[in-house]
Design an enzyme around this catalytic site. Structure first.
Site, PDB file in Angstrom:
ATOM      1  N   ARG A   1     -21.041   8.762 -11.505  1.00  0.00           N
ATOM      2  CA  ARG A   1     -21.008  10.096 -12.100  1.00  0.00           C
ATOM      3  C   ARG A   1     -20.409  11.114 -11.137  1.00  0.00           C
ATOM      4  O   ARG A   1     -19.651  11.994 -11.547  1.00  0.00           O
ATOM      5  CB  ARG A   1     -22.412  10.530 -12.535  1.00  0.00           C
ATOM      6  CG  ARG A   1     -22.414  11.835 -13.312  1.00  0.00           C
ATOM      7  CD  ARG A   1     -23.751  12.119 -13.959  1.00  0.00           C
ATOM      8  NE  ARG A   1     -24.799  12.368 -12.986  1.00  0.00           N
ATOM      9  CZ  ARG A   1     -26.067  12.626 -13.309  1.00  0.00           C
ATOM     10  NH1 ARG A   1     -26.419  12.648 -14.594  1.00  0.00           N
ATOM     11  NH2 ARG A   1     -26.985  12.833 -12.391  1.00  0.00           N
TER      12      ARG A   1
ATOM     13  N   LYS B   1     -21.591  17.381 -13.097  1.00  0.00           N
ATOM     14  CA  LYS B   1     -22.708  18.002 -12.382  1.00  0.00           C
ATOM     15  C   LYS B   1     -22.180  18.911 -11.262  1.00  0.00           C
ATOM     16  O   LYS B   1     -22.444  18.719 -10.073  1.00  0.00           O
ATOM     17  CB  LYS B   1     -23.644  16.923 -11.827  1.00  0.00           C
ATOM     18  CG  LYS B   1     -25.088  17.384 -11.665  1.00  0.00           C
ATOM     19  CD  LYS B   1     -25.999  16.197 -11.422  1.00  0.00           C
ATOM     20  CE  LYS B   1     -27.432  16.627 -11.139  1.00  0.00           C
ATOM     21  NZ  LYS B   1     -28.071  17.245 -12.326  1.00  0.00           N
TER      22      LYS B   1
END
Length: 420
Positions: A165, A266
């Site tokens: 991620r 993120k």
């Protein structure tokens, strides 16, 4: 080279041999100028494979000389330094508690991350013109390590997913990123070096915060010329102070993300953007804010720091990933757990009307794990769920997931990494 004294705060078999420059300034370091890495080798013992593997590492110091040393994990040590930190494990809450070591490594814009190393937790020095400060070029991850009931073995939960991620987010933010292997080994080294801060079984977890930042100086909107990858940790308890069930308010004016933006990665800017709405909500007594889509203002997106699920007639539904919702690793894991339990799961547009008619509502995330929602307030209408605790579906999913994370059940999913 003089051998540095072993800090009693370091895991009992994790021996460091830093340079003199490093040992004379254990609580601070410079990350922008005149840094020269020194090489070393850390041998980590993986209980899952019953064999040792070497991890190349460089220990950053403030001097200009290169100093080689070895950090070895073994089953013998001249002194026992593995005792738990002296804190109230029953009341640790969720917040920063300074631990012993952090991990740092660097690269330039067009390069690859060289292997980094551990150093004492402390402030970092960056240029006022650092890309992360001026243009928000930064990402972070959230992970946890758990101590098993035997008190010795430590479990990480799906660290490769966090690494992937971060790499996906780095591509969106025009940043180089550590390889999956570098990321995971840095996390392992940081956890083991701070082993005494991992709460006893059932008392909490060690929260792990990997950061990727544009620390190179830049004036003019462009990718930074240098990047720093850093990992630090802190012992934590429950994320929400109110305990189990949380109370949410639906926000329809402020928005967390927009189509085509960075809501699906993120990045640090996503979280500053929610502070205003969250502060207003908390001042009114709510736990957090649930955001709607910015186009129609009727479809659920996510809570400030976690994903949302609803349950209706034993069918679990959650908003689909379309670029405005963070692809949570706990979210993904809960869906897989639910399917393994024979439950029906749907990823789709979920309306706020469906939310108000749901049998159960719960949130998922690394920090919150699985948190049942006790009430939802939308346009002055308040809807309560259950008795202010877990519903039958969320309780089932929470039990299966946490038992797996803490090593209380067999890991048939092959999600945990065992550190001894």
């Amino acid at each position: 080279m003089e051998r540095a004294a072993i800090s009693p705060s370091l895991s009992q078999n994790y021996l460091l041999c830093p340079s003199r420059a490093f040992t004379t300034s254990l609580h601070s370091f410079s990350s922008t100028r005149n840094l020269s890495p020194s090489s070393s080798s850390i041998k980590l013992q993986h209980s899952s494979s019953s064999s040792s593997s070497s991890v190349s590492s460089k220990f950053i110091n403030g001097g200009n000389s290169l100093t080689q040393c070895n950090a070895v994990l073994s089953n013998s040590s001249s002194r026992d330094v593995s005792e738990l930190a002296d804190i109230d494990w029953d009341n640790i809450g969720f917040g920063l508690k300074q631990t012993d070591y952090m991990y740092v490594m660097k690269c330039d814009l067009d390069g690859e991350f060289s292997n980094g190393g551990l150093q004492r937790f402390g402030n970092i020095e960056v240029s006022p013109s650092a890309g992360v400060l001026n243009y928000g070029q930064g990402l972070f991850e959230g992970m946890k390590a758990y101590r098993k009931e035997d008190g010795k073995n430590i479990l990480l939960f799906r660290p490769e997913e966090n690494a992937i991620r971060m790499r996906n987010g780095a591509e969106r933010m025009c940043m180089p990123a550590p390889t999956v292997e570098q990321f995971v080994e840095a996390v392992k080294a940081t956890v083991l070096a701070n082993k005494r801060w991992i709460p006893p079984a059932g008392k909490g977890s060690l929260y792990i915060r990997p950061l990727l930042m544009g620390t190179g100086a830049i004036l003019g909107l462009a990718p930074a010329p240098e990047y720093t990858f850093l990992v630090y940790v802190s012992p934590v308890g429950n994320y929400f102070k109110e305990g189990v069930a949380i109370n949410l308010i639906v926000e329809s004016e402020f928005h967390r993300a927009t189509p085509g933006g960075t809501g699906g990665v993120k990045t640090i800017g996503n979280y500053a953007a929610v502070l205003k709405a969250q502060s207003i909500a908390k001042a009114k007594g709510y736990s957090d804010v649930l955001y709607l889509d910015c186009v129609y203002k009727r479809y659920l997106e996510e809570v400030s720091s976690c994903n949302i699920f609803i349950v209706k007639d034993n069918v679990i539904s959650t908003p689909e990933i379309k670029g405005t919702i963070l692809p949570g690793i706990t979210r993904k894991s809960i869906m897989d757990v639910a399917i393994s339990q024979g439950l029906q799961v749907e990823e789709r547009n979920v309306t706020v009307d469906e939310l108000l008619e749901a049998d159960e509502v719960f949130c998922t995330g690394t920090a919150v794990v699985v948190s049942p929602v006790g009430s939802i307030t939308y346009k002055d209408k308040r809807v309560s769920y259950g008795e202010g605790s877990f519903g039958p579906i969320s309780k089932q999913l929470y039990t299966v997931l946490t038992s797996l994370q803490m090593g209380l059940s067999e890991d048939k999913m092959k999600w945990t990494v065992n550190l001894s």
